[in-house]
Design a protein around this motif. Structure first.
Motif, short mmCIF file in Angstrom:
data_model
loop_
_atom_site.label_atom_id
_atom_site.label_comp_id
_atom_site.label_asym_id
_atom_site.label_seq_id
_atom_site.Cartn_x
_atom_site.Cartn_y
_atom_site.Cartn_z
N VAL A 85 0.84 -1.21 0.00
CA VAL A 85 0.00 0.00 0.00
C VAL A 85 0.87 1.25 0.00
N ASN A 86 1.97 1.21 0.74
CA ASN A 86 2.86 2.35 0.85
C ASN A 86 3.38 2.81 -0.50
N VAL A 87 3.88 1.89 -1.30
CA VAL A 87 4.45 2.28 -2.59
C VAL A 87 3.36 2.51 -3.65
N GLU A 88 2.15 1.98 -3.42
CA GLU A 88 1.05 2.31 -4.32
C GLU A 88 0.69 3.79 -4.19
N PHE A 89 0.78 4.32 -2.99
CA PHE A 89 0.53 5.75 -2.82
C PHE A 89 1.62 6.57 -3.50
N ASP A 90 2.84 6.03 -3.57
CA ASP A 90 3.90 6.73 -4.31
C ASP A 90 3.53 6.90 -5.78
N GLN A 94 3.38 10.45 -7.83
CA GLN A 94 4.05 10.70 -9.11
C GLN A 94 3.07 11.22 -10.16
N PHE A 95 1.89 10.64 -10.21
CA PHE A 95 0.85 11.05 -11.16
C PHE A 95 0.44 12.50 -10.90
N TRP A 96 0.18 12.82 -9.64
CA TRP A 96 -0.24 14.19 -9.31
C TRP A 96 0.89 15.18 -9.58
N SER A 97 2.12 14.79 -9.30
CA SER A 97 3.26 15.68 -9.53
C SER A 97 3.42 15.98 -11.02
N TYR A 98 3.20 14.97 -11.84
CA TYR A 98 3.25 15.17 -13.30
C TYR A 98 2.24 16.23 -13.72
N LEU A 99 1.03 16.15 -13.18
CA LEU A 99 -0.02 17.11 -13.56
C LEU A 99 0.28 18.51 -13.04
N LYS A 462 5.73 7.40 -22.64
CA LYS A 462 4.91 8.42 -21.99
C LYS A 462 4.52 7.99 -20.58
N LEU A 463 4.21 6.71 -20.41
CA LEU A 463 3.84 6.22 -19.09
C LEU A 463 4.99 6.39 -18.11
N ARG A 464 6.22 6.17 -18.59
CA ARG A 464 7.39 6.37 -17.72
C ARG A 464 7.60 7.85 -17.41
N GLU A 465 7.19 8.72 -18.31
CA GLU A 465 7.27 10.16 -18.03
C GLU A 465 6.29 10.53 -16.92
N ILE A 466 5.11 9.93 -16.96
CA ILE A 466 4.09 10.20 -15.93
C ILE A 466 4.47 9.53 -14.62
N ILE A 467 4.91 8.29 -14.70
CA ILE A 467 5.28 7.49 -13.53
C ILE A 467 6.74 7.07 -13.70
N PRO A 468 7.70 7.89 -13.25
CA PRO A 468 9.12 7.58 -13.46
C PRO A 468 9.56 6.23 -12.90
N SER A 469 8.86 5.73 -11.88
CA SER A 469 9.27 4.45 -11.28
C SER A 469 8.61 3.25 -11.94
N ALA A 486 11.61 12.59 -3.01
CA ALA A 486 12.11 13.97 -2.95
C ALA A 486 11.49 14.81 -4.05
N GLU A 487 11.41 14.26 -5.25
CA GLU A 487 10.86 15.02 -6.38
C GLU A 487 9.38 15.28 -6.23
N THR A 488 8.62 14.26 -5.79
CA THR A 488 7.18 14.45 -5.64
C THR A 488 6.86 15.36 -4.46
N ALA A 489 7.65 15.29 -3.40
CA ALA A 489 7.43 16.19 -2.26
C ALA A 489 7.64 17.64 -2.69
N GLN A 490 8.65 17.87 -3.53
CA GLN A 490 8.91 19.23 -4.00
C GLN A 490 7.76 19.74 -4.86
N ALA A 491 7.28 18.89 -5.77
CA ALA A 491 6.20 19.31 -6.66
C ALA A 491 4.90 19.53 -5.90
N LEU A 492 4.62 18.68 -4.91
CA LEU A 492 3.35 18.74 -4.19
C LEU A 492 3.40 19.61 -2.94
#
Length: 519
Positions: A85-90, A94-99, A462-469, A486-492
């Protein structure tokens, strides 16, 4: 809303909640030429399970929810489900950070806020939490988790939880500052707005899907009733996603796909206690989860939550459960009865036989008085005053009952995708952890139904651009995990813990500026 209905869209999404809107945005980003039509019975998007007051808004990352970390017979703690569940939230992060980076969401603070996640126990549960912390903090997914049995330290973290305790009963708590509070109603509005703002994206409110039938050639005919005009119309499509929350099961039954035969649903209603007093709310900035009583279902886990909805800070405590035959908050009392089929009677009866503790729990919840509810609150907020709290009715959860050869039926507390063999239709059933793992669920639909497009020459880059992991296990790759967080925390604009600083003690930082998207 678009007035002219596309008669043969590529994709039909049933329900305008967080699940359908997430999948719709994924598909549109991956293939901009797709025509996507969304149908919603109500007058706006995100009004049922996605609406902020209808869910706990935790941003479930299995930081504090002790039901994800059961104790094994040998006394050790199993954290495998928590890690999942923890990494599913990651993925959602990533998706929200992309947007956000793309500009589709202007300000992440419109839907997500940093709020520490805590687990709190007392008495005999202290040893459990101590072992849980030891198991979790040893894994990179839980870098920065703190633990204490010092009441004064817990009071620093969450004053309301400790003030007024007069006995010397042992207490313990864990805290992780990277937790969040998420307004999924607001997020759904962002996603639907982004989807329909592009060519080929439509949403039609006050339109109820009344039928699903296969056409020759493999397409689906979707029958729709316009509740405003009374008109009945239909569209033909290659793919149908049923993301209608509690209403998904009846629509799955209308499709009559063999894979859906035997499925049933058990509805559970939810109630919270809500406090809007600023003087109280400003003194509690955390989501504090307790441990469910022995024999109680996962849905009964008590928690005292900071909520930020429409810029207003509130506290929620609960949940208290009840029973209603409705499948949706704005549904019909006939929903349960109309879902009964010869094929799902045996699974229903089997689950009733094997889950007497759930029946007993629900009866107890239905019979609860206001004093009983306040007594439960007192365990987490000893100085709570009844006049500061009011009831908040939440949504309906429809727990999935699936057919099982050996036992007749199984009660599922998670979510499940049930799809046609030819991948032309899929329905999402179930509840928790739900909205927090919407991106994971959307990706699962892509893999299940659009696997042929997930190639290097099609959607994969494109999917890797949206979800880098994507394609890499964050449970196993510690370096990528820390980089992604670190990247998603900065974006969000949420908290991040620098793993390199852990040796010298937890170091939390909140990013103020946007980061560059990884290639």
């Amino acid at each position: 809303m678009q007035d002219k209905l596309t008669s043969e869209p590529d994709v039909v999404l049933i329900g305008a909640g967080i699940m359908s809107s997430t999948l719709g945005v994924f598909l549109k980003e991956l293939e901009p030429s797709l025509t996507i039509v969304m149908f919603e019975t109500l007058e706006d998007c995100g009004l049922e399970s996605s609406q902020a007051w209808n869910n706990a808004g935790t941003g479930h990352a299995a930081n504090c929810e002790m039901n994800y970390t059961p104790e094994r017979p040998d006394g050790s703690i199993d954290i495998s489900e928590a890690l999942k569940v923890n990494v599913e939230f990651d993925l959602s992060r990533q998706f929200w950070s992309y947007l956000v980076r793309k500009g589709a969401i202007a300000d992440p603070r419109s839907f997500i806020h940093p709020v520490p996640h805590m687990s709190f126990v007392h008495g005999g549960n202290v040893s459990f939490l101590r072992k849980r912390f030891k198991a979790m903090s040893a894994h990179q997914c839980y870098y920065g988790m703190e633990y204490t049995e010092d009441g004064k330290k817990i009071e620093e973290w969450a004053p309301l939880v400790m003030e007024g305790r007069t006995n010397n009963e042992p207490v313990a708590a864990t805290r992780i500052v990277t937790g969040t509070d998420v307004d999924y109603g607001s997020l759904t509005h962002h996603l639907v707005g982004h989807l329909v703002g592009q060519p080929g994206g439509q949403v039609h409110y006050r339109n109820r899907v009344t039928g699903l039938a296969r056409e020759e050639g493999g397409r689906w005919r979707v029958e729709v009733h316009d509740l405003e005009s009374g008109a009945k119309r239909s569209v033909k499509t290659k793919f149908v996603f049923i993301g209608a929350g509690g209403g998904a099961l009846p629509l799955l039954q209308k499709s009559d796909i063999p894979e859906g035969h035997g499925y049933a649903g058990f509805p559970v209603s939810g109630i919270w206690l809500r406090c809007d007093d600023p003087a109280i709310n400003k003194r509690h900035h955390a989501k504090v989860y307790g441990k469910a009583a022995v024999g109680s279902p996962p849905m009964s886990v008590p928690h005292l939550d900071t909520r930020v909805i429409g810029g207003q800070h509130s506290l929620l405590f609960g949940p208290y459960a009840g029973f209603s035959t409705k499948f949706l908050k704005q549904g019909s009392l006939l929903d349960l009865f109309e879902s009964l089929r010869p094929a799902n009677i045996k699974p229903l009866l089997s689950v009733a036989r094997d889950n007497f503790d759930l029946t007993e729990y629900l009866i107890g919840q239905v019979l609860q008085s206001e004093s009983h509810r306040l007594a439960a609150l007192d365990e987490y907020f000893p100085n709570a005053k009844p006049e500061d709290w009011k009831l908040q009715v939440a949504d309906q959860r429809v727990q999935t009952i699936k057919p099982d050869v050996k036992r007749g039926g199984l009660l599922e507390f998670g979510t499940e995708l049930v799809g046609a063999a030819d991948h032309s239709l899929v329905a999402l059933l179930g509840a928790s952890p739900g909205a927090s793992t919407a991106a994971f669920i959307a990706i699962s639909v892509l893999e299940k139904c659009f696997g042929g497009e997930l190639t290097e020459s099609a959607w994969l880059p494109k999917l890797r651009e949206i979800i880098p992991s994507y394609g890499v296990s964050l449970i196993e790759d510690a370096e990528l995990l820390q980089r992604v967080r670190a990247e998603t925390a900065q974006a969000l604009k949420i908290e991040n813990i620098d793993a390199s600083a852990i040796a010298g003690g937890p170091s939390a930082t909140r990013a103020k500026s946007k980061s560059k998207a990884r290639a």
